[in-house]
Scaffold this motif. Sequence first.
Motif, PDB file in Angstrom:
ATOM      1  N   UNK A  46       0.835  -1.202   0.000  1.00 39.97           N
ATOM      2  CA  UNK A  46       0.000   0.000   0.000  1.00 39.97           C
ATOM      3  C   UNK A  46       0.873   1.257   0.000  1.00 39.97           C
ATOM      4  N   UNK A  47       1.969   1.240   0.782  1.00 40.48           N
ATOM      5  CA  UNK A  47       2.845   2.407   0.804  1.00 40.48           C
ATOM      6  C   UNK A  47       3.478   2.650  -0.556  1.00 40.48           C
ATOM      7  N   UNK A  48       3.775   1.544  -1.211  1.00 44.17           N
ATOM      8  CA  UNK A  48       4.438   1.632  -2.510  1.00 44.17           C
ATOM      9  C   UNK A  48       3.568   2.359  -3.526  1.00 44.17           C
ATOM     10  N   UNK A  49       2.246   2.220  -3.384  1.00 42.81           N
ATOM     11  CA  UNK A  49       1.342   2.778  -4.383  1.00 42.81           C
ATOM     12  C   UNK A  49       0.852   4.178  -4.016  1.00 42.81           C
ATOM     13  N   UNK A  97       7.507   2.887  -8.045  1.00 44.08           N
ATOM     14  CA  UNK A  97       8.130   1.691  -8.609  1.00 44.08           C
ATOM     15  C   UNK A  97       9.161   2.050  -9.672  1.00 44.08           C
ATOM     16  N   UNK A  98       8.807   2.987 -10.527  1.00 40.46           N
ATOM     17  CA  UNK A  98       9.762   3.343 -11.586  1.00 40.46           C
ATOM     18  C   UNK A  98      10.998   3.991 -10.982  1.00 40.46           C
ATOM     19  N   UNK A  99      10.775   4.828  -9.956  1.00 43.44           N
ATOM     20  CA  UNK A  99      11.913   5.463  -9.287  1.00 43.44           C
ATOM     21  C   UNK A  99      12.822   4.409  -8.659  1.00 43.44           C
ATOM     22  N   UNK A 100      12.181   3.435  -7.990  1.00 45.30           N
ATOM     23  CA  UNK A 100      12.964   2.381  -7.341  1.00 45.30           C
ATOM     24  C   UNK A 100      13.720   1.565  -8.372  1.00 45.30           C
ATOM     25  N   UNK A 101      13.043   1.314  -9.489  1.00 50.46           N
ATOM     26  CA  UNK A 101      13.640   0.548 -10.577  1.00 50.46           C
ATOM     27  C   UNK A 101      14.922   1.219 -11.047  1.00 50.46           C
ATOM     28  N   UNK A 102      14.844   2.549 -11.188  1.00 49.75           N
ATOM     29  CA  UNK A 102      16.025   3.283 -11.639  1.00 49.75           C
ATOM     30  C   UNK A 102      17.071   3.365 -10.535  1.00 49.75           C
ATOM     31  N   UNK A 145       9.170   5.015  -2.166  1.00 49.11           N
ATOM     32  CA  UNK A 145      10.139   4.468  -3.108  1.00 49.11           C
ATOM     33  C   UNK A 145      10.885   3.288  -2.508  1.00 49.11           C
ATOM     34  N   UNK A 146      11.220   3.437  -1.215  1.00 44.54           N
ATOM     35  CA  UNK A 146      11.944   2.338  -0.573  1.00 44.54           C
ATOM     36  C   UNK A 146      11.092   1.090  -0.496  1.00 44.54           C
ATOM     37  N   UNK A 147       9.806   1.285  -0.180  1.00 42.28           N
ATOM     38  CA  UNK A 147       8.929   0.124  -0.131  1.00 42.28           C
ATOM     39  C   UNK A 147       8.800  -0.492  -1.521  1.00 42.28           C
ATOM     40  N   UNK A 148       8.768   0.362  -2.541  1.00 44.89           N
ATOM     41  CA  UNK A 148       8.733  -0.147  -3.905  1.00 44.89           C
ATOM     42  C   UNK A 148       9.964  -0.981  -4.204  1.00 44.89           C
ATOM     43  N   UNK A 149      11.117  -0.483  -3.750  1.00 48.91           N
ATOM     44  CA  UNK A 149      12.361  -1.218  -3.976  1.00 48.91           C
ATOM     45  C   UNK A 149      12.324  -2.554  -3.246  1.00 48.91           C
ATOM     46  N   UNK A 150      11.831  -2.522  -1.995  1.00 54.05           N
ATOM     47  CA  UNK A 150      11.743  -3.770  -1.229  1.00 54.05           C
ATOM     48  C   UNK A 150      10.850  -4.763  -1.943  1.00 54.05           C
ATOM     49  N   UNK A 151       9.761  -4.249  -2.507  1.00 52.09           N
ATOM     50  CA  UNK A 151       8.837  -5.122  -3.235  1.00 52.09           C
ATOM     51  C   UNK A 151       9.519  -5.725  -4.456  1.00 52.09           C
ATOM     52  N   UNK A 152      10.278  -4.888  -5.172  1.00 56.41           N
ATOM     53  CA  UNK A 152      10.981  -5.396  -6.356  1.00 56.41           C
ATOM     54  C   UNK A 152      11.979  -6.483  -5.972  1.00 56.41           C
TER      55      UNK A 152
END
Lengths: 325, 298
Positions: A65-68, A91-96, A291-298
């Motif tokens: 949820x935080x990621x979104x 997610x895109x930020x984390x991806x980069x 962004x960090x949560x997105x990275x963790x998810x990735x």
Amino acid sequence: MNTEPWVQRARNYATSFLWSRKAQKYKMVMLGRNLSDGLLAKMVIYVLLSIVAYLYLQPLLYMISTMLKTVSDLLDPSVKWIPRVVTWENLTKAYKGLQYPEALRNTALIALSCSIVQVLICSMTGYALARLAVPFKGLITALVLLTFLIPPQVIIIPLYVIFSKLGLLNTLFVFLVPAIFGQGLKGALFILIFRQFFRAQPPSLEEAAKLDGASAARLYFRIMLPLAQSACLVVFLFSFIWYWNMYYEPSMFLAKGFTPLSIRLDQLEDVLNPSLLGSKDLVSNPVTEGTKMGAAFLIILPPLVIFMFLQRWFITGIERTGIVE
Amino acid sequence: MSSVPDFKRKAAQYHLKRYGVGLLFMLPWIIGFCVFVAIPIGWSMFMSLHKVAVVPGGFKYTWLGLQNYRDAFLKDNVFPIELITYFQEMILMVPIIVIFALLISLLLNQQFPGRFVYRALFFLPVIFATGQVLSELFTQGAGDIPFLDQYNLEPVVRQYVGGELAKTVMEVLGRVVLILWYSGVQILIFIAGFQTISPSIYEAVRIDGASPWESFWKITLPASVPFISLNVLYTIIDLFTFPLNPVLKHIKDNMFKVDTGYGYASALAWIYFGFIFVLLALVTGLFSRSMRLKGGRP
């Protein structure tokens, strides 16, 4: 008793119903012959497990949820679980920020190669300890246990020096070489698992193969290793996951250049805000939280997908391996 | 008649034949143990007795004897407190994890449709409950149980536990979900363990009129004592490398400090290992004694 006749009738009907076969059947369905057979008990189990599972998976849901969430949603206390606007920007930020493709390749390379090697070497060692004649077997088994107990912090500095002398630092081989020599991540645990497994096998198989004139290597690779399929799968998956997630060792040995995902997650804050460099406290920064949560998810996504496909074999494999004997 | 050297050669041949294959299989591990475990252990012990300074091209050792170990308790005003706090937390966390795993695995061991889904769910955290992802979640404060704030439990805990210990209890409760994430492997061990209890025993007991409640206390629990002890040991070992372990952080910090350096950090690590080792030995002793008293499986 001067009750009304309809009460009498109702009572009669009730008693006859209670003792009828149908009612017995209902009772059987609801309560069951055993405690765990009945519908009622099953409902209780479902409800209990669902509540605990919700609590258990809450951090994961929090991550997603935080990621979104957008930054304004993150700062808004009235938004708890469901974001007002779903954004993929995190997610895109984390991806980069992670340089995902490259880091993913590094991590996958380490995890795959090391865990395959570990399966091979640990099974050989475990087999030798279980079945072959080895001098000082008791002592060696105790030493295997010792390597499991020693915290990595105790030996990390000498290891660092040894690896730098061998010129292995910041390459794949810093993990692959110890794995080849049976000292990979939690290798001792895997050796003990294989030892336990091979000990539980009937010796007649080996005797038959020996009578037919099979050499030790042939016996091992043709008979014992295929026999240990379920143990191999369990060890492979555990080893893969642990290599995938390890943080402490790569933070020492793979600090720059060839870095896996976990190190990049640690450095993500600096990548995102170069201005805050050096002031890294444990206080979380709401701007980069998503962004960090997105990275963790990735990071957890690939093992999650693998586990989804393999979980059935995995869990039955553990039950069958007899790790716990 | 064979001469003595001949006999010796034959004996060597015999031993080679007897041990050769086994040694060949063990060879990688033996080399690995010497290079990557035995030498580092010896070296680290050597370092812990010295003051180690990094000079260009290597290390400079100055003999200190047991000074480093003494300093850890007498001079360092962080290490002993952190050690004690961590052990307090550990004593709380281990029973929480093991009891939770026991209860969940009891539920998961029942026959009901969809069992596999739940088993997978409870095993899920093992996949990512290590390393950086976990500490990221910790720092963001995910993983407390929601009713802790809702019902304001802190004063209650303070009242019943009291003093310094209350702080530890609150800290553990504050991240209890993430601590419970460490029970994935334990749940599996328990489930696998329950498979070893033969179902005919339960049947016999039921015919004798025991309720499920009694059969749990009289059969399931005694039979799973070995698995409980295994799980307690596994949990303790697993918690060594808990990512937010303050002791490990302190050791790492000291490694790169100029005035303390590697020697002191090694001494701290050895003290830490010593404490854990004593704890493990105590637990093993306790369980093996209780098992012997009950006449259970060895």
